[in-house]
Design a protein around this motif. Sequence first.
Motif, PDB file in Angstrom:
ATOM      1  N   TYR A   9       8.517   8.020  -5.944  1.00 16.65           N
ATOM      2  CA  TYR A   9       7.097   8.358  -6.002  1.00 16.65           C
ATOM      3  C   TYR A   9       6.206   7.196  -6.450  1.00 16.65           C
ATOM      4  O   TYR A   9       4.998   7.242  -6.223  1.00 16.65           O
ATOM      5  CB  TYR A   9       6.883   9.555  -6.924  1.00 16.65           C
ATOM      6  CG  TYR A   9       7.411  10.837  -6.342  1.00 16.65           C
ATOM      7  CD1 TYR A   9       6.714  11.506  -5.350  1.00 16.65           C
ATOM      8  CD2 TYR A   9       8.625  11.356  -6.742  1.00 16.65           C
ATOM      9  CE1 TYR A   9       7.207  12.675  -4.780  1.00 16.65           C
ATOM     10  CE2 TYR A   9       9.128  12.530  -6.197  1.00 16.65           C
ATOM     11  CZ  TYR A   9       8.416  13.176  -5.219  1.00 16.65           C
ATOM     12  OH  TYR A   9       8.913  14.323  -4.663  1.00 16.65           O
ATOM     13  N   LEU A  10       6.795   6.187  -7.073  1.00 18.74           N
ATOM     14  CA  LEU A  10       5.978   5.075  -7.540  1.00 18.74           C
ATOM     15  C   LEU A  10       6.206   3.787  -6.758  1.00 18.74           C
ATOM     16  O   LEU A  10       5.332   2.914  -6.768  1.00 18.74           O
ATOM     17  CB  LEU A  10       6.233   4.811  -9.033  1.00 18.74           C
ATOM     18  CG  LEU A  10       5.858   5.935  -9.995  1.00 18.74           C
ATOM     19  CD1 LEU A  10       6.152   5.520 -11.436  1.00 18.74           C
ATOM     20  CD2 LEU A  10       4.381   6.314  -9.851  1.00 18.74           C
ATOM     21  N   GLY A  11       7.340   3.648  -6.099  1.00 20.93           N
ATOM     22  CA  GLY A  11       7.625   2.375  -5.461  1.00 20.93           C
ATOM     23  C   GLY A  11       7.901   2.400  -3.980  1.00 20.93           C
ATOM     24  O   GLY A  11       7.805   1.356  -3.318  1.00 20.93           O
TER      25      GLY A  11
ATOM     26  N   ARG B 109       0.684   2.224  -7.960  1.00 17.88           N
ATOM     27  CA  ARG B 109       1.865   2.965  -8.414  1.00 17.88           C
ATOM     28  C   ARG B 109       3.045   2.031  -8.643  1.00 17.88           C
ATOM     29  O   ARG B 109       3.828   2.222  -9.590  1.00 17.88           O
ATOM     30  CB  ARG B 109       2.224   4.035  -7.380  1.00 17.88           C
ATOM     31  CG  ARG B 109       1.294   5.232  -7.422  1.00 17.88           C
ATOM     32  CD  ARG B 109       1.715   6.273  -6.402  1.00 17.88           C
ATOM     33  NE  ARG B 109       1.395   5.836  -5.044  1.00 17.88           N
ATOM     34  CZ  ARG B 109       1.961   6.326  -3.959  1.00 17.88           C
ATOM     35  NH1 ARG B 109       2.903   7.249  -4.067  1.00 17.88           N
ATOM     36  NH2 ARG B 109       1.600   5.905  -2.769  1.00 17.88           N
TER      37      ARG B 109
ATOM     38  N   LEU C 257      11.399   8.160 -10.060  1.00 14.30           N
ATOM     39  CA  LEU C 257      10.421   7.108 -10.333  1.00 14.30           C
ATOM     40  C   LEU C 257      10.291   6.156  -9.152  1.00 14.30           C
ATOM     41  O   LEU C 257       9.183   5.800  -8.741  1.00 14.30           O
ATOM     42  CB  LEU C 257      10.824   6.340 -11.594  1.00 14.30           C
ATOM     43  CG  LEU C 257      10.727   7.089 -12.927  1.00 14.30           C
ATOM     44  CD1 LEU C 257      11.270   6.223 -14.057  1.00 14.30           C
ATOM     45  CD2 LEU C 257       9.291   7.488 -13.211  1.00 14.30           C
TER      46      LEU C 257
ATOM     47  N   LEU D  20       2.580   0.437 -11.956  1.00 15.64           N
ATOM     48  CA  LEU D  20       2.949   1.368 -13.019  1.00 15.64           C
ATOM     49  C   LEU D  20       4.457   1.442 -13.185  1.00 15.64           C
ATOM     50  O   LEU D  20       4.975   1.482 -14.317  1.00 15.64           O
ATOM     51  CB  LEU D  20       2.374   2.745 -12.721  1.00 15.64           C
ATOM     52  CG  LEU D  20       2.715   3.866 -13.715  1.00 15.64           C
ATOM     53  CD1 LEU D  20       2.213   3.525 -15.108  1.00 15.64           C
ATOM     54  CD2 LEU D  20       2.134   5.191 -13.238  1.00 15.64           C
ATOM     55  N   LEU D  21       5.194   1.439 -12.074  1.00 14.72           N
ATOM     56  CA  LEU D  21       6.650   1.464 -12.150  1.00 14.72           C
ATOM     57  C   LEU D  21       7.191   0.218 -12.845  1.00 14.72           C
ATOM     58  O   LEU D  21       8.075   0.309 -13.704  1.00 14.72           O
ATOM     59  CB  LEU D  21       7.232   1.577 -10.743  1.00 14.72           C
ATOM     60  CG  LEU D  21       8.762   1.519 -10.635  1.00 14.72           C
ATOM     61  CD1 LEU D  21       9.403   2.664 -11.396  1.00 14.72           C
ATOM     62  CD2 LEU D  21       9.197   1.528  -9.173  1.00 14.72           C
TER      63      LEU D  21
END
Length: 257
Positions: free
Chosen positions: A118-120, A26, A115, A29-30
């Motif tokens: 939830y991603l980092g 994730r 973002l 993706l970020l």
Amino acid sequence: MLAPVPRPPGSLAVRCSRALLAPRARLSLLVLLLLTAAALVVLYEPQRLLASGWPPRTSGAGAVLLFALAYGVCTAAFVPRPVLNLAAGALFGSAAGLTGAVAGTVLGAGISFTLGRYLGQDALRPLLRGRLLTAADGQLSRHGFRSMLAIRLFPGVPFAAANYCAAVSRMKYAPFLLATGIGTVPNTAAYVVAGAQAGSPGSPAFLFSAGFIVLSGLGAAVVAWRKRHGLRSPAAAPVPVPARGDTPEPELVAGAR
């Protein structure tokens, strides 16, 4: 010889989904999303579209709402907020421009916070080591509204960096968005008024807004200097406890009283 145990159906899909949802995946993706957004800003310069290529058929509240949506997306994509604030004043005037700019600021901050959260967060929180990072994380986690309000009042603090630092901490959505909406009003208003009065740089409104930008920057520098020294102040040293049977030193006994 024992026969191999058959794998349950769908186990490969489960492993793939776990791998894709892993913290490092994730985070990758970020990083990819942020790099793509930065590249698009450099290539297409959307701030120029907001300032000079605004659709001429849109007007009134609908135009302000459309501008706020575009402002939020551009802010999340690292378009500088001062440019967008100047464009808001030049397009809609002081009152409507400030409304659209503040709404777009909160929207862009919410996008970046979501973002980052939830991603980092899961991948970056274990890396929070060191006294300064730990102290900053503690401030944002325990005193979210107060800390974020102070950060938003500092013109020199990068907007995107503050969003993602807050997302990595344990700050809640409500204090983050509320502090963003309140704390960005003074500086945003100064730029919006400057953009609205750009045609008459000698007007009192333009001079007042420019002076406010300079004075707020100086004030933020003073507060940041004091905060920096507060974070670097050493914590109270623990009093060493002598082992059983040992005779404590007089200095240690006096310090423990």
